[in-house]
Design a protein around this motif. Structure first.
Motif, PDB file in Angstrom:
ATOM      1  N   HIS A  72       1.559   2.607   5.243  1.00 31.68           N
ATOM      2  CA  HIS A  72       1.148   4.011   5.229  1.00 31.68           C
ATOM      3  C   HIS A  72       1.691   4.754   6.444  1.00 31.68           C
ATOM      4  CE1 HIS A  72      -1.164   7.110   3.374  1.00 31.68           C
ATOM      5  NE2 HIS A  72      -1.672   7.449   4.533  1.00 31.68           N
ATOM      6  N   TRP A  73       2.598   5.686   6.194  1.00 31.80           N
ATOM      7  CA  TRP A  73       3.211   6.457   7.278  1.00 31.80           C
ATOM      8  C   TRP A  73       2.850   7.923   7.089  1.00 31.80           C
ATOM      9  CZ3 TRP A  73       5.829   6.122  11.805  1.00 31.80           C
ATOM     10  CH2 TRP A  73       6.598   7.218  12.219  1.00 31.80           C
ATOM     11  N   GLU A  74       1.954   8.406   7.930  1.00 29.00           N
ATOM     12  CA  GLU A  74       1.642   9.826   7.937  1.00 29.00           C
ATOM     13  C   GLU A  74       1.297  10.190   9.363  1.00 29.00           C
ATOM     14  OE1 GLU A  74      -0.437  12.642   4.549  1.00 29.00           O
ATOM     15  OE2 GLU A  74      -0.912  10.532   4.701  1.00 29.00           O
ATOM     16  N   PRO A  75       2.329  10.257  10.212  1.00 24.38           N
ATOM     17  CA  PRO A  75       2.105  10.316  11.667  1.00 24.38           C
ATOM     18  C   PRO A  75       1.287  11.516  12.107  1.00 24.38           C
ATOM     19  CG  PRO A  75       4.398  10.742  11.121  1.00 24.38           C
ATOM     20  CD  PRO A  75       3.743  10.270   9.870  1.00 24.38           C
ATOM     21  N   THR A  76       1.352  12.630  11.379  1.00 21.61           N
ATOM     22  CA  THR A  76       0.564  13.784  11.828  1.00 21.61           C
ATOM     23  C   THR A  76      -0.916  13.590  11.506  1.00 21.61           C
ATOM     24  OG1 THR A  76       1.150  14.911   9.789  1.00 21.61           O
ATOM     25  CG2 THR A  76       2.431  15.459  11.732  1.00 21.61           C
ATOM     26  N   ARG A  77      -1.213  12.576  10.668  1.00 26.34           N
ATOM     27  CA  ARG A  77      -2.626  12.307  10.391  1.00 26.34           C
ATOM     28  C   ARG A  77      -3.050  10.953  10.945  1.00 26.34           C
ATOM     29  NH1 ARG A  77      -3.701  13.993   4.176  1.00 26.34           N
ATOM     30  NH2 ARG A  77      -2.446  15.876   4.134  1.00 26.34           N
ATOM     31  N   ASN A  80      15.069   9.053   0.976  1.00 26.17           N
ATOM     32  CA  ASN A  80      14.090   9.042   2.068  1.00 26.17           C
ATOM     33  C   ASN A  80      12.628   8.962   1.645  1.00 26.17           C
ATOM     34  OD1 ASN A  80      16.339   9.500   3.789  1.00 26.17           O
ATOM     35  ND2 ASN A  80      16.216  11.651   3.266  1.00 26.17           N
ATOM     36  N   LEU A 114       8.936   7.351   1.031  1.00 29.96           N
ATOM     37  CA  LEU A 114       8.185   6.373   1.821  1.00 29.96           C
ATOM     38  C   LEU A 114       7.675   5.262   0.934  1.00 29.96           C
ATOM     39  CD1 LEU A 114       6.289   8.899   4.012  1.00 29.96           C
ATOM     40  CD2 LEU A 114       7.872   7.170   4.813  1.00 29.96           C
ATOM     41  N   LEU A 156      15.101  12.203  10.666  1.00 28.54           N
ATOM     42  CA  LEU A 156      14.458  13.203   9.813  1.00 28.54           C
ATOM     43  C   LEU A 156      13.361  13.951  10.543  1.00 28.54           C
ATOM     44  CD1 LEU A 156      13.751  11.596   6.319  1.00 28.54           C
ATOM     45  CD2 LEU A 156      14.973  13.710   6.771  1.00 28.54           C
ATOM     46  N   GLU A 157      12.573  13.207  11.315  1.00 22.34           N
ATOM     47  CA  GLU A 157      11.332  13.795  11.816  1.00 22.34           C
ATOM     48  C   GLU A 157      11.357  14.185  13.281  1.00 22.34           C
ATOM     49  OE1 GLU A 157       8.064  11.327  10.677  1.00 22.34           O
ATOM     50  OE2 GLU A 157       8.464  11.597   8.553  1.00 22.34           O
ATOM     51  N   GLY A 167      12.891  16.361  14.931  1.00 23.05           N
ATOM     52  CA  GLY A 167      12.922  17.794  15.228  1.00 23.05           C
ATOM     53  C   GLY A 167      11.543  18.390  15.402  1.00 23.05           C
ATOM     54  N   TYR A 168      10.568  17.837  14.703  1.00 26.49           N
ATOM     55  CA  TYR A 168       9.240  18.436  14.715  1.00 26.49           C
ATOM     56  C   TYR A 168       8.223  17.614  15.476  1.00 26.49           C
ATOM     57  CZ  TYR A 168      11.257  20.983  10.821  1.00 26.49           C
ATOM     58  OH  TYR A 168      12.054  21.737  10.036  1.00 26.49           O
ATOM     59  N   ALA A 169       8.631  16.417  15.875  1.00 26.05           N
ATOM     60  CA  ALA A 169       7.635  15.485  16.367  1.00 26.05           C
ATOM     61  C   ALA A 169       7.110  15.881  17.737  1.00 26.05           C
ATOM     62  CB  ALA A 169       8.234  14.089  16.427  1.00 26.05           C
ATOM     63  N   ALA A 170       5.819  15.694  17.933  1.00 28.94           N
ATOM     64  CA  ALA A 170       5.202  15.917  19.232  1.00 28.94           C
ATOM     65  C   ALA A 170       4.107  14.884  19.424  1.00 28.94           C
ATOM     66  CB  ALA A 170       4.613  17.325  19.291  1.00 28.94           C
ATOM     67  N   HIS A 214       3.221  11.422  17.320  1.00 31.31           N
ATOM     68  CA  HIS A 214       4.287  11.394  16.312  1.00 31.31           C
ATOM     69  C   HIS A 214       5.622  11.048  16.977  1.00 31.31           C
ATOM     70  CE1 HIS A 214       6.364  13.705  12.773  1.00 31.31           C
ATOM     71  NE2 HIS A 214       6.696  12.443  12.811  1.00 31.31           N
ATOM     72  N   GLU A 265       7.856  15.213   7.214  1.00 32.70           N
ATOM     73  CA  GLU A 265       6.613  15.366   7.966  1.00 32.70           C
ATOM     74  C   GLU A 265       6.856  16.243   9.197  1.00 32.70           C
ATOM     75  OE1 GLU A 265       2.600  13.388   8.748  1.00 32.70           O
ATOM     76  OE2 GLU A 265       3.920  13.248   7.040  1.00 32.70           O
ATOM     77  N   SER A 293       4.294   8.651  -2.892  1.00 35.94           N
ATOM     78  CA  SER A 293       5.125   7.917  -1.935  1.00 35.94           C
ATOM     79  C   SER A 293       6.570   7.800  -2.420  1.00 35.94           C
ATOM     80  CB  SER A 293       4.540   6.541  -1.653  1.00 35.94           C
ATOM     81  OG  SER A 293       4.438   5.817  -2.857  1.00 35.94           O
TER      82      SER A 293
END
Lengths: 279, 266
Positions: free
Chosen positions: A49-54, A219, A221, A240-241, A243-246, A249, B149, B169
């Motif tokens: 399960h990959w949902e880094p913002t959650r 891409n 998951l 992919l991610e 650019g938005y990661a903080a 994340h 994401e 997914s």
């Protein structure tokens, strides 16, 4: 005196490469390890399960994705590359080798985004229409990567094959073996470590390739269950991610980099060891 | 004599040092960073503004909505670009809507489906519905395309449609509006969401809850997936930033945005 100075200078230059590698490794580990520790190594590499913002950081689908795509690339690129190597080493006329070899090496100079673009425009629609599914798939990524690793496979294994002493070949032929038997049973066996090294280096390239894979792999998951399923690789995940990661994340992406680093370091170590065995 | 040479040297040095100094002090710089959805429009506005104010240099960077907000908070940039609402923990900032955009669901032009409810869209993107037949279309597998994401467009879409549900997914993930549009234009079974300004003839838009996305329905927020494009400034924004924002909200700036497919706020 002057000699010594030049020697020292070159040593510093050589060490600076090592130093930057160490710094990069150190940085990736410092940024990524806290997250791995926080969520637990097992959770990180064994959860799907990959949902880094959650707050879910499971990269198993990406590890599976990287491995399947790389393996498929090795099947295509390795098979085609070794067949090409045999042809170039034994059956192709001298003049054609002089043209073909540089042309194959030129494949390595084509930017990966161009491979990706051709994949999106030509390969993906073809897969969708011929086999069904979305077209963006393990298969598409495997084929594109297979073509991209051809120069690595051919250049290194051809060198290994050419390094086999001529007396081996002459001896085999003199004993009455055919050309094919000689090539397959004697020369290939003698060049084995070099050929394996070429495949492992090609594997490193396939694991690390990003741009072309992002463009054709879809891409998703998902742990791929069929060659037609879309897939995300470790490198795609970062690109992919990022650019938005903080915050966490971003640390999770560095942690993905840690896993990638370990995989590639392992591959290169194996390659180096098999290369050394040859001598 | 030696004193004269000395004086010449001093003069030369000061000229050499001051010249670049003069240039940089007369050229004022403004930095924008944030949403990649807003970025191309901000770049266009920056260019127009610089044509009118030759002494000003405007630097527009991407990085995503979240990065933009953070950059304003940390005073790294003057204006943040954001394509979603500010979160509760992003306080102390002023959000100025500069245009309205609609997140539009696009399908292949041959797809007979013309309208979906938000519940149906959620069912598609969460993977509960997997064939167009179930929605009154052809017997064709649905290829779901979502954004990566962290993307502002994805965040807005999640907020307005997904109601806490997870994306399927096996949904394809693409990192730009253009890539999503490209796939939809070539795959008869595909559905994706993109910015209204980027819709072209190669894809077909769907009505949501019976409302077709048009300039009118999006401006009035009657279209359910309308969202504001925001400029984010900290309380103590500098005069140059204010002047640029005034320009963006002027009839001229708004007309330029409308020409690019966005919907004006003034």
């Amino acid at each position: 005196m002057k000699e010594k100075l030049i020697e020292k200078g070159l040593l510093v230059v050589a060490l600076s490469a090592l130093g930057s590698l160490l710094l990069i490794a150190l940085f990736i580990f410092i940024e990524g390890m806290p997250l791995i520790v926080k969520v637990g190594l097992k959770n990180f590499i064994a959860s799907t399960h990959w949902e880094p913002t959650r707050g879910s950081f499971g990269i198993l689908p990406m590890i599976a994705g990287s491995l399947t795509v790389t393996l498929l690339a090795l099947v295509f690129g390795g098979g085609l590359g070794l067949a090409g190597t045999m042809f170039l080493a034994e059956f192709a006329p001298r003049w054609s080798v002089r043209i073909l070899k540089p042309l194959i090496e030129l494949l390595a100079g084509i930017p990966s985004v161009v491979y990706g673009f051709m994949g999106v425009v030509v390969l993906v629609p073809w897969i969708r229409q011929t086999f069904g599914g979305p077209g963006f798939s393990v298969l598409a990524a495997g084929i594109i990567l297979g073509i991209m690793i051809l120069p690595t496979v051919i250049a290194i294994s051809l060198d290994a094959l050419n390094a086999v002493p001529l007396s081996y070949k002459e001896g085999s032929l003199a004993l009455g073996a055919t050309r094919w038997q000689t090539l397959y049973r004697v020369q290939f066996r003698a060049a084995r470590s070099g050929i394996i090294a070429s495949l492992i280096l090609a594997m490193g390239r396939a694991v690390g390739e990003t741009m072309a894979v992002i463009m054709v792999a879809g891409n998703a998951l998902l742990i791929p269950t069929s060659p037609l399923a879309p897939v995300r690789t470790l490198t795609s995940n970062i690109a992919l991610e990022m650019g938005y990661a903080a915050g966490d994340h971003q640390r999770a992406l560095f942690a993905t980099g840690v896993v990638l680093f370990v995989i590639i370091a392992l591959l290169n170590t194996i390659a180096l060891l098999t290369m050394r065995e040859r001598k | 004599m030696s004193e004269e040479i000395f004086r010449v040297i001093i003069l030369l040095c000061s000229v050499l040092f001051l010249l670049p100094g003069c240039r940089s002090s007369s050229k004022k710089a403004l930095v924008l960073a944030g949403s990649t959805s807003v970025q191309p429009f901000a770049e266009l506005l920056a260019e127009l503004y610089q044509q009118r104010h030759p002494g000003v240099e405007i630097n527009v960077q991407g990085g995503g909505s979240t990065a933009g907000v953070r950059a304003v908070q940390d005073r790294i940039c003057d204006i943040g670009m954001c394509s979603r609402h500010l979160n509760a923990d992003e306080s102390g900032l002023t959000a100025i809507p500069i245009a309205v955009d609609g997140i539009v669901l696009v399908v292949h032009p041959t797809n007979p489906v013309v309208s979906l409810t938000r519940e149906q869209v959620r069912a598609i993107f969460s993977g509960a519905v997997r064939n167009w037949r179930e929605l009154g279309g052809a017997n064709l597998r649905i290829t779901v395309i979502t954004r990566e994401e962290g993307s502002g467009t994805r965040t807005s879409f999640e907020e307005k449609v997904m109601a806490g549900d997870h994306f399927a997914s096996d949904a394809l993930v693409q990192d730009s509006n253009g890539a999503v549009r490209e796939i939809v234009a070539n795959d008869p079974g595909a559905i994706g969401y993109i910015s209204f300004g980027l819709v072209d003839r190669r894809v077909k838009t769907l009505a949501i809850d019976g409302v077709q996305p048009t300039e009118e329905t999006i401006r009035t927020h009657q279209y359910p997936l309308a969202r504001d494009f925001l400029f984010i400034v900290a309380g103590d924004s500098n005069p140059l930033a204010r002047s640029f924002i005034d320009f963006v909200l002027s009839p001229e700036g708004q007309a330029a945005l409308a020409e690019e497919g966005l919907i004006r706020v003034r």
